[in-house]
Design a protein around this motif. Sequence first.
Motif, PDB file in Angstrom:
ATOM      1  N   SER A 184     -37.918 -53.091   3.108  1.00 40.08           N
ATOM      2  CA  SER A 184     -39.091 -53.209   3.970  1.00 40.08           C
ATOM      3  C   SER A 184     -40.145 -54.150   3.407  1.00 40.08           C
ATOM      4  CB  SER A 184     -39.711 -51.825   4.201  1.00 40.08           C
ATOM      5  OG  SER A 184     -40.164 -51.251   2.978  1.00 40.08           O
ATOM      6  N   MET A 185     -40.052 -54.486   2.115  1.00 38.78           N
ATOM      7  CA  MET A 185     -40.985 -55.446   1.531  1.00 38.78           C
ATOM      8  C   MET A 185     -40.693 -56.873   1.987  1.00 38.78           C
ATOM      9  SD  MET A 185     -43.217 -54.014  -0.654  1.00 38.78           S
ATOM     10  CE  MET A 185     -43.581 -55.264  -1.889  1.00 38.78           C
ATOM     11  N   GLY A 186     -39.470 -57.136   2.436  1.00 40.84           N
ATOM     12  CA  GLY A 186     -39.116 -58.514   2.744  1.00 40.84           C
ATOM     13  C   GLY A 186     -38.523 -58.746   4.117  1.00 40.84           C
ATOM     14  N   LEU A 187     -38.506 -57.739   4.997  1.00 38.56           N
ATOM     15  CA  LEU A 187     -37.947 -57.919   6.340  1.00 38.56           C
ATOM     16  C   LEU A 187     -38.959 -58.649   7.224  1.00 38.56           C
ATOM     17  CD1 LEU A 187     -36.110 -54.526   6.970  1.00 38.56           C
ATOM     18  CD2 LEU A 187     -35.115 -56.749   6.491  1.00 38.56           C
ATOM     19  N   VAL A 234     -49.290 -59.705  11.748  1.00 36.17           N
ATOM     20  CA  VAL A 234     -48.808 -58.982  10.580  1.00 36.17           C
ATOM     21  C   VAL A 234     -48.011 -59.959   9.730  1.00 36.17           C
ATOM     22  CG1 VAL A 234     -47.455 -57.044   9.736  1.00 36.17           C
ATOM     23  CG2 VAL A 234     -48.685 -56.844  11.909  1.00 36.17           C
ATOM     24  N   VAL A 235     -48.521 -60.267   8.543  1.00 39.48           N
ATOM     25  CA  VAL A 235     -47.888 -61.226   7.647  1.00 39.48           C
ATOM     26  C   VAL A 235     -47.442 -60.496   6.392  1.00 39.48           C
ATOM     27  CG1 VAL A 235     -48.158 -63.360   6.334  1.00 39.48           C
ATOM     28  CG2 VAL A 235     -49.327 -63.092   8.534  1.00 39.48           C
ATOM     29  N   LEU A 236     -46.153 -60.564   6.099  1.00 35.02           N
ATOM     30  CA  LEU A 236     -45.592 -59.944   4.909  1.00 35.02           C
ATOM     31  C   LEU A 236     -45.254 -61.013   3.881  1.00 35.02           C
ATOM     32  CD1 LEU A 236     -43.185 -57.366   6.591  1.00 35.02           C
ATOM     33  CD2 LEU A 236     -45.584 -57.067   5.971  1.00 35.02           C
ATOM     34  N   VAL A 237     -44.835 -60.571   2.707  1.00 34.52           N
ATOM     35  CA  VAL A 237     -44.465 -61.521   1.656  1.00 34.52           C
ATOM     36  C   VAL A 237     -43.303 -62.395   2.115  1.00 34.52           C
ATOM     37  CG1 VAL A 237     -43.698 -61.768  -0.726  1.00 34.52           C
ATOM     38  CG2 VAL A 237     -45.287 -59.947  -0.128  1.00 34.52           C
ATOM     39  N   GLY A 238     -42.362 -61.800   2.855  1.00 31.53           N
ATOM     40  CA  GLY A 238     -41.244 -62.564   3.373  1.00 31.53           C
ATOM     41  C   GLY A 238     -41.690 -63.676   4.310  1.00 31.53           C
ATOM     42  N   ASN A 239     -42.676 -63.375   5.182  1.00 29.77           N
ATOM     43  CA  ASN A 239     -43.225 -64.412   6.058  1.00 29.77           C
ATOM     44  C   ASN A 239     -43.873 -65.528   5.251  1.00 29.77           C
ATOM     45  OD1 ASN A 239     -43.808 -61.529   7.548  1.00 29.77           O
ATOM     46  ND2 ASN A 239     -43.037 -63.068   8.955  1.00 29.77           N
ATOM     47  N   LEU A 240     -44.561 -65.144   4.180  1.00 29.78           N
ATOM     48  CA  LEU A 240     -45.237 -66.123   3.334  1.00 29.78           C
ATOM     49  C   LEU A 240     -44.229 -67.040   2.642  1.00 29.78           C
ATOM     50  CD1 LEU A 240     -48.033 -66.985   2.347  1.00 29.78           C
ATOM     51  CD2 LEU A 240     -47.807 -65.352   0.483  1.00 29.78           C
TER      52      LEU A 240
END
Length: 292
Positions: free
Chosen positions: A226-229, A241-247
């Motif tokens: 869930s940290m990178g999906l 909603v921006v996650l580390v994966g999006n970055l």
Amino acid sequence: MSKERSTLKKRQRRGEFLTALPLVLFTLLFIVGPMVYMVALSFMTRAETWGVVPQFTLKNYAGITEPVYLSTFWESLKLAVISTVLIIAIGYPFGYFMAKLGPKWKKRTMLLLMIPFWTSSLIRLYGWIIIFRAGGLFDSFLMALHVTSEPLKLLYTYPAVVVGMVYALLPFMIFAVYSSAEKLDFSLVEAARDLGASPMKAFLTVSLKLTLPGLLSGVVLTFVPSMGLFFIADLLGGNKVVLVGNLIQAQLMNAHNWPFAAALSVVLLVLTTVILWLYRKLSGVKDLEGIV
């Protein structure tokens, strides 16, 4: 006899080496190699136009300390915690009581859980888009019940991303808990009840304790991904909603800043490694075979 034994041992070792060689080569080429390259790339300098310059620098890791990137890590961590808590609340009882079903209903329930994996996760998430969009199935259902008088704006919101995370990762928690609960001797629970323990105390002292390895395995299998999906955040959260994966994806595809993307990946890898280490400490296992 000693010569024959030594020859036999040499042949066995040679056979074991030849058997393990393809696995070792695969691990070196496709797991260790890319990870070493990623770490090395994170210390390189971005070229002015395209690519990288083999010049050592720590600016990529220093850039992560900027508030906007720290905020992204925090949001990813918060979303992972919220999703995992909801997955535990739904998946643990489901897996626990699934283990108590008869053989026929166990097979049926397991088949129903596995059917979604026969289709692409992207297609399944597009189904949630149809449900959550304005005037979609969920809005029509609520308005038919006169709960709402106008369409809700659920799509591209934080709750929509949480629902997508829970939906995508819930089966992993269910199967992990089920694998532990199926091995549980439920006569021990009955014995605790006969000795005067309340249902809650019997559950906490017997059932939960004996199924804790499965629960911890499910936490690892849900929290870490869930940290990178990032595709779930893209489809259901839009740009809100921006996650580390999006970055990482944005740095690779848009900014073409490969060293910084590598540095972000290394930090994310370190965080997941810490989580796995905590799992080993809490579960008391000496290797990671419990999460497979």
